[in-house]
Design an enzyme around this catalytic site. Structure first.
Site, PDB file in Angstrom:
ATOM      1  CE  LYS A 248     -30.320   4.196 -26.670  1.00  0.00           C
ATOM      2  NZ  LYS A 248     -29.258   3.535 -27.286  1.00  0.00           N
ATOM      3  NE  ARG A 322     -23.096   5.645 -35.572  1.00  0.00           N
ATOM      4  CZ  ARG A 322     -22.677   4.293 -35.526  1.00  0.00           C
ATOM      5  NH1 ARG A 322     -22.444   3.591 -36.530  1.00  0.00           N
ATOM      6  NH2 ARG A 322     -22.654   3.731 -34.261  1.00  0.00           N
TER       7      ARG A 322
END
Ligand code: BES
Ligand code: MG
Ligand code: ZN
Length: 466
Positions: A248, A322
């Site tokens: 990120k 996820r």
């Protein structure tokens, strides 16, 4: 803060007496009417405050009037906000104790206690100069029972907020496992890396591979006296989300210690069950790990096999939540529960869609989704349904595996929901995306910046109301 209940307001000397004023009505104290209402025309709009120094004219040194707004609009949520607002005012004037004597008939003790304790919260353990705190608050009018329940809810929220605010250097998977083991009223199993591997959780395991912190799979179980329903509650437990090799940018990474807010919520909820005694069997499940870049990290293009045998091509290592939830969902479904709820700081797309105002909800059962949204509303939280159109599945198509872990950026929150659904087999299921609500950058309503304890009140009321 200590919270007490007093049946009748005796003229006990106190620092501050807090009373209410509805718009267009007088207050219960003559002296307050004389100064605030008649002289200064204080209207009592919702959330407005007015402070009177009584100079010996009352048993209280000061009287704080809190505006309750229009009488017909007043409800439990307003009570919580009004009490929180009053407590913040008390902190400002550095008051140490107060008696709240509201002119009201309904028993809003639960909301009032929650409001007081939300406002009392500060994450100041690492500061030398501590926050100003009110030591003691006494409520008249409310029942001991309601106030006590409010304290249980607020304590659960505090545990959740403390954990999500805690720097990732301390709030590691091992630390979460330790906390889970120490929760009273539940039995806790911790699975280490080897066992996670043996259980076939290839998606979850891959996410934690790049970290020096070992993963911990946490399974807590509460069994009520009279089991009417079996529910699994899963919390995303990424103790730090750097993005992994798809790292990120610095600004997005800054608050990623909050990526275990779902897990922190489940720990808070499980810690309260002993006191609430819901008629259910409740499983609290957390697949905790860190998402870090290193020579041992999982890589874009890797193919992972989840617990249910489905294969996943890693399209982006930053869509890690996820992957951990996929295996946790498989595990929960194998327990034979009636309902599964997962709560996760899952997508930036959900933040774009709903901001910090509402959490996104998806699921495979309309009635359950509605029940969850309604429960949130009466709990003081806002949940908003996001669609699960089958077309979203197209963007998860992979040439070399059953699916990819990410699709298009557009519709990202729904695509994540569609991905999770691939791992739900059997029970009713809802997914709550709290990426925008679990951790706020600016103060909002009764909350200071940082962790909010999103999900705690709703899930506690949900299991209580089954
Ligand atoms: N933990 C983040 C989601 C997030 C974003 C939480 C902002 C809190 C605030 C999640 O793991 C993530 O990185 N999601 C990616 C998915 C993308 C790569 C498909 C995102 O939303 O950008
Ligand atoms: Mg990520
Ligand atoms: Zn994440």
């Amino acid at each position: 803060m200590e919270i007490k209940v007093l049946e009748n307001l005796a003229s006990t000397p106190c620092e501050v007496l807090v009373i209410n004023k509805f718009e267009g009505e007088k207050t219960s104290e003559e002296i307050a009417n004389k100064y605030a209402v008649d002289k200064d025309h204080f209207e009592g709009k919702f959330g407005e405050t007015y402070l009177i120094h009584t100079l010996g004219q009352s048993f209280a040194d000061k009287i704080l009037i809190i505006g309750f707004g229009k009488k017909e609009e007043f409800d439990a949520n307003k009570m919580r906000e009004a009490v929180a607002k009053s407590v913040k005012k008390l902190q400002q004037i550095k008051a140490k104790n107060a008696i709240f004597n509201f002119d009201i008939n309904a028993d809003y003790g639960k909301s009032a206690a929650i409001g007081a304790l939300i406002a009392d919260y500060a994450f100041d353990k690492y500061k030398n100069k501590k926050a100003d705190r009110v030591d003691e608050v006494t409520f008249t009018k409310f029942s001991e029972k309601e106030v006590k329940e409010g304290i249980v809810f607020a304590n659960a929220m505090k545990l959740t907020r403390d954990l999500a605010n805690e720097p990732a250097q301390y709030a590691t998977p091992t630390k979460l496992a330790e906390i889970a083991k120490n929760i009273e009223g539940v039995t806790t199993q911790i699975f280490d890396k080897d066992e996670i591997e043996r259980m076939g959780m290839g998606a979850y395991l891959a996410v934690g591979k790049g970290s020096a912190q070992p993963p911990k799979f946490i399974h807590m179980k509460y069994t009520g006296k009279n089991v009417k329903k079996k529910i699994a509650l899963i919390g995303k437990g990424i103790c730090f989300d750097s993005g992994g090799l798809d790292i990120k940018p610095a600004s997005s990474m800054l608050t990623m210690r909050d990526d275990m807010s779902g897990a922190a919520c489940i720990l808070g909820v499980m810690s309260a069950l002993k006191y609430l005694e819901p008629d259910a069997e409740i499983h609290g499940i957390i697949a905790a790990c860190e998402n870090m870049p290193s020579g041992t990290s999982y890589k874009p293009g890797d193919i992972l096999t989840a617990k249910n045998g489905k294969t996943i091509e890693v399209d982006n290592t930053d869509a890690e939540g996820r992957l951990t939830l996929a295996d946790a969902l498989c595990y929960a479904c194998e327990l034979g529960v009636d309902e599964v709820i997962d709560i996760a700081t899952l997508t930036g797309a959900c933040v774009v869609a709903l901001g910090s105002v509402a959490s996104g909800v998806m699921g495979n059962d309309k009635e359950m989704i509605n029940r969850l949204i309604e429960t949130a509303k009466s709990s003081g939280e806002t949940y908003w349904e996001l669609p699960m159109f089958p077309e979203y599945k197209d963007s998860l198509r992979s040439e070399i595996a059953d699916m990819k872990n990410t699709g298009s950026r557009q519709g990202g929150a729904s695509i994540a929901g569609i991905f999770l659904q691939e791992f739900v087999n059997g029970p009713k299921w809802c997914h709550i995306d709290v990426a925008g609500t679990a951790f706020i950058e600016k103060p909002q309503k009764e909350f200071i910046s940082g962790a909010t304890g999103a999900g705690v009140r709703t899930l506690l009321n949900y299991v209580k109301n089954i």
